[in-house]
Write a protein that holds these residues in place. Structure first.
Motif, PDB file in Angstrom:
ATOM      1  N   ALA A   1      -6.697 -16.035  -3.939  1.00  0.00           N
ATOM      2  CA  ALA A   1      -5.577 -15.392  -4.629  1.00  0.00           C
ATOM      3  C   ALA A   1      -5.484 -13.917  -4.258  1.00  0.00           C
ATOM      4  O   ALA A   1      -4.390 -13.396  -3.981  1.00  0.00           O
ATOM      5  N   ALA A   2      -6.633 -13.231  -4.236  1.00  0.00           N
ATOM      6  CA  ALA A   2      -6.637 -11.818  -3.855  1.00  0.00           C
ATOM      7  C   ALA A   2      -6.186 -11.638  -2.407  1.00  0.00           C
ATOM      8  O   ALA A   2      -5.425 -10.715  -2.090  1.00  0.00           O
ATOM      9  N   THR A   3      -6.644 -12.526  -1.531  1.00  0.00           N
ATOM     10  CA  THR A   3      -6.219 -12.463  -0.128  1.00  0.00           C
ATOM     11  C   THR A   3      -4.716 -12.634  -0.007  1.00  0.00           C
ATOM     12  O   THR A   3      -4.049 -11.914   0.752  1.00  0.00           O
ATOM     13  N   SER A   4      -4.157 -13.566  -0.748  1.00  0.00           N
ATOM     14  CA  SER A   4      -2.719 -13.816  -0.679  1.00  0.00           C
ATOM     15  C   SER A   4      -1.926 -12.609  -1.168  1.00  0.00           C
ATOM     16  O   SER A   4      -0.933 -12.212  -0.536  1.00  0.00           O
ATOM     17  N   VAL A   5      -2.367 -12.013  -2.257  1.00  0.00           N
ATOM     18  CA  VAL A   5      -1.657 -10.836  -2.782  1.00  0.00           C
ATOM     19  C   VAL A   5      -1.721  -9.686  -1.782  1.00  0.00           C
ATOM     20  O   VAL A   5      -0.716  -9.007  -1.514  1.00  0.00           O
ATOM     21  N   ILE A   6      -2.892  -9.452  -1.216  1.00  0.00           N
ATOM     22  CA  ILE A   6      -3.046  -8.341  -0.274  1.00  0.00           C
ATOM     23  C   ILE A   6      -2.209  -8.562   0.980  1.00  0.00           C
ATOM     24  O   ILE A   6      -1.547  -7.645   1.478  1.00  0.00           O
ATOM     25  N   MET A   7      -2.220  -9.791   1.519  1.00  0.00           N
ATOM     26  CA  MET A   7      -1.430 -10.067   2.718  1.00  0.00           C
ATOM     27  C   MET A   7       0.064  -9.914   2.442  1.00  0.00           C
ATOM     28  O   MET A   7       0.786  -9.270   3.216  1.00  0.00           O
ATOM     29  N   ALA A   8       0.546 -10.496   1.344  1.00  0.00           N
ATOM     30  CA  ALA A   8       1.977 -10.430   1.038  1.00  0.00           C
ATOM     31  C   ALA A   8       2.419  -8.999   0.748  1.00  0.00           C
ATOM     32  O   ALA A   8       3.480  -8.560   1.210  1.00  0.00           O
ATOM     33  N   ASP A   9       1.602  -8.255   0.002  1.00  0.00           N
ATOM     34  CA  ASP A   9       1.977  -6.874  -0.331  1.00  0.00           C
ATOM     35  C   ASP A   9       1.903  -5.968   0.891  1.00  0.00           C
ATOM     36  O   ASP A   9       2.723  -5.053   1.051  1.00  0.00           O
ATOM     37  N   SER A  10       0.933  -6.205   1.778  1.00  0.00           N
ATOM     38  CA  SER A  10       0.790  -5.350   2.961  1.00  0.00           C
ATOM     39  C   SER A  10       1.977  -5.496   3.901  1.00  0.00           C
ATOM     40  O   SER A  10       2.539  -4.496   4.376  1.00  0.00           O
ATOM     41  N   VAL A  11       2.373  -6.742   4.176  1.00  0.00           N
ATOM     42  CA  VAL A  11       3.499  -6.927   5.085  1.00  0.00           C
ATOM     43  C   VAL A  11       4.789  -6.438   4.439  1.00  0.00           C
ATOM     44  O   VAL A  11       5.712  -5.965   5.113  1.00  0.00           O
ATOM     45  N   GLU A  12       4.861  -6.481   3.104  1.00  0.00           N
ATOM     46  CA  GLU A  12       6.030  -5.944   2.406  1.00  0.00           C
ATOM     47  C   GLU A  12       6.085  -4.420   2.526  1.00  0.00           C
ATOM     48  O   GLU A  12       7.167  -3.836   2.661  1.00  0.00           O
ATOM     49  N   LEU A  13       4.933  -3.767   2.522  1.00  0.00           N
ATOM     50  CA  LEU A  13       4.896  -2.313   2.707  1.00  0.00           C
ATOM     51  C   LEU A  13       5.412  -1.930   4.090  1.00  0.00           C
ATOM     52  O   LEU A  13       6.100  -0.913   4.248  1.00  0.00           O
ATOM     53  N   VAL A  14       5.074  -2.725   5.089  1.00  0.00           N
ATOM     54  CA  VAL A  14       5.596  -2.459   6.437  1.00  0.00           C
ATOM     55  C   VAL A  14       7.111  -2.604   6.455  1.00  0.00           C
ATOM     56  O   VAL A  14       7.827  -1.775   7.025  1.00  0.00           O
TER      57      VAL A  14
END
Length: 527
Positions: free
Chosen positions: A81-94
């Motif tokens: 779950a933490a991995t999914s949040v970090i991946m989704a939020d990181s690409v959204e920041l880009v």
């Protein structure tokens, strides 16, 4: 128009009900307080369980061991779950950064930015598109997670689905109530459904997923999807037919597997044909099993033509590298190398060598197995340099990419337009997609003194790549950058060595080529 370098997988995030990139509220910052609270809710339970496992001490009871396994399963779910949040939020920041960035004026660009912009135009790539941003970030995430790009892409699909389309599933996963496989099944079967339909599916399946097996959850999710999907069965089949393909993967002991994805009627017709051909094989001296006969018949049909024909007009191109020094020193234990696969028994390699139309000798390092030297200085790589790179690199030099030398091209590490030379030290094999990454999407590659290459991602991660021909990495000091340059043999030395092979300073790798036939079906003359 879809960019050909980004081939779609079976799962497509565009089939999920997602808002446009840069506007996805789940990844937006509301306030410092809410961001901090979400962080605590995501990582606080994980820390508590980790402390419990650490403080429990050594295991003494099997029942306690099972309870600890349950705790570890919860931790795995929380980590996913933490991995999914970090991946989704990181690409959204880009995506947000591109959305907020002003259009750069040419006179404000640096030389590097100008080259990247021109390269992006050459590759027909919109660097601000969601497709390119996601693919570029997935490639970086693959390096961070030590996995293939394909696996990282699948995790990004799940991450976006959990973060933006299936919030209740994400909460259950973060609480350790369901498994990672159950969460993936729910996201996968959320494709082509509306937000309301996904909410209903979560309401029905999450209580079941808390106690049932992953297979049960997957079957129920698929049934819910099929009942809720408004498309007719015929339309779904026509869409599925677009995914037909042939794939392969390597197996141990010189074997490999071939997988055909095609309409069921075609696959059954192939199997029925093989069954029939096996049934007509009546040789009592043949001890092969039915499975072995079916495999041999299919290989014969594809390579040499069906038994009743004269064979196919094209012959396969096979490249085998035979280390002569190892072969002479210990022929029973030495191994050759089949391009695109890896080590094969020396006996099989010698059998191929017997009928090879061409053999190319190359000087190699006897300790590491790396090819040592050939090269000329001009923009277009000569044939001998291309053969050298095939032997040294063996496949695309991007981290984790295994596209073969045949599907890769010679690329300059330091660009020709900035003074780079066309020689062995400044060239590498790169497939078309990763040429685009390097020239248009902000990736950098640097040669190291020991022959390895350091790739740097747009956001600062480093990944080291060692040439594919290198077997012994004991002297590769790529971390401390202490390995000196090897002495390069002069052209006169190389001519003398190649004219009269000896075993004093190096080894010879004989490159055995079985080239593709010309249009008339005749093999070209040996080179």
């Amino acid at each position: 128009m879809r960019n050909n370098y980004f081939a779609p997988d079976d799962d497509d995030e565009h089939r999920l009900p997602l808002d446009p990139p840069g506007t996805r509220g789940e990844s937006q910052s509301d306030s410092f307080f809410t961001d901090h609270l979400e962080h605590q809710m995501l990582f606080g339970p994980m820390k508590k369980l980790t402390d419990e496992l650490f403080n429990a001490g050594p295991l003494k009871d099997p029942g306690e061991g099972l309870r600890r396994l349950e705790t570890i399963q919860k931790l795995n779910s929380m980590l996913e779950a933490a991995t999914s949040v970090i991946m989704a939020d990181s690409v959204e920041l880009v995506a947000q950064a591109f959305a907020e960035e002003d259009v750069a004026k040419p006179y404000l660009e640096s030389d590097q930015e100008r080259r990247e912009r021109l390269s992006a135009n050459y590759y027909a790539v919109d660097r601000a598109s969601d497709q390119v941003i996601t693919s570029n970030f997935v490639a970086e995430a693959a390096i961070a997670l030590r996995m293939t790009t394909q696996k990282a892409r699948a995790r990004m699909f799940t991450a976006k689905g959990l973060r933006h389309a299936c919030p209740q599933t994400l909460q259950a996963l973060a609480a350790g109530q369901i498994t990672t496989s159950a969460a993936r099944a729910i996201v996968k079967n959320s494709q082509d459904l509306s937000t309301e339909q996904i909410e209903l599916m979560e309401h029905q399946l999450l209580p079941i997923a808390a106690t049932s097996s992953d297979d049960t959850v997957s079957q129920r999710a698929r049934r819910f999807h099929d009942r809720s999907n408004p498309e007719a069965a015929t339309a779904r089949h026509e869409k599925a037919a677009d995914s037909r393909k042939v794939t392969s993967w390597n197996r141990p002991d010189g074997m490999a597997s071939l997988n055909l994805t095609a309409p069921a009627i075609n696959v059954r017709s192939i199997m029925n044909t093989l069954d029939y051909e096996v049934s007509q094989h009546k040789d009592p001296q043949d001890t092969r099993t039915k499975a072995q006969l079916m495999s041999d018949i299919l290989c014969d049909a594809l390579i040499n033509g069906w038994p009743t024909t004269n064979g196919t007009p094209l012959k396969p191109r096979v490249v085998v590298t035979i280390p002569a020094l190892q072969m002479l020193a210990n022929p029973k234990c030495s191994m050759a190398d089949l391009e695109g696969y890896g080590p094969i028994p020396m006996g099989l390699a010698m059998q191929l060598a017997k009928d090879a139309p061409s053999i190319i000798p190359m000087l190699t390092d006897p300790f590491s197995g790396a090819v040592m030297d050939v090269g000329r200085k001009r923009y277009k790589a000569p044939r001998v340099l291309k053969e050298f790179l095939r032997a040294r690199d063996q496949h695309c030099c991007y981290p984790g990419c295994r596209r073969t030398a045949d599907t890769s091209e010679v690329d300059h590490v330091d660009g020709w337009e900035t003074g780079g030379h066309t020689d062995r030290e400044n060239t590498e094999l790169l497939c078309k997609q990763h040429q685009m990454f390097k020239h248009a999407l902000g990736w950098r590659v640097t040669n190291r003194p020991d022959g390895s290459k350091c790739w740097r991602t747009p956001h600062g991660l480093n990944s080291l790549v060692i040439p594919g021909s290198v077997e012994n990495v004991e002297l590769f000091e790529h971390i401390h950058n202490r390995c000196p340059e090897r002495k390069v043999a002069s052209p006169a030395d190389l001519r003398r060595i190649l004219a009269k092979p000896h075993l004093g300073d190096g080894d010879f790798n004989f490159r055995i080529h079985k080239p593709v036939a010309d249009s008339a079906g005749q093999d070209p003359a040996p080179s």
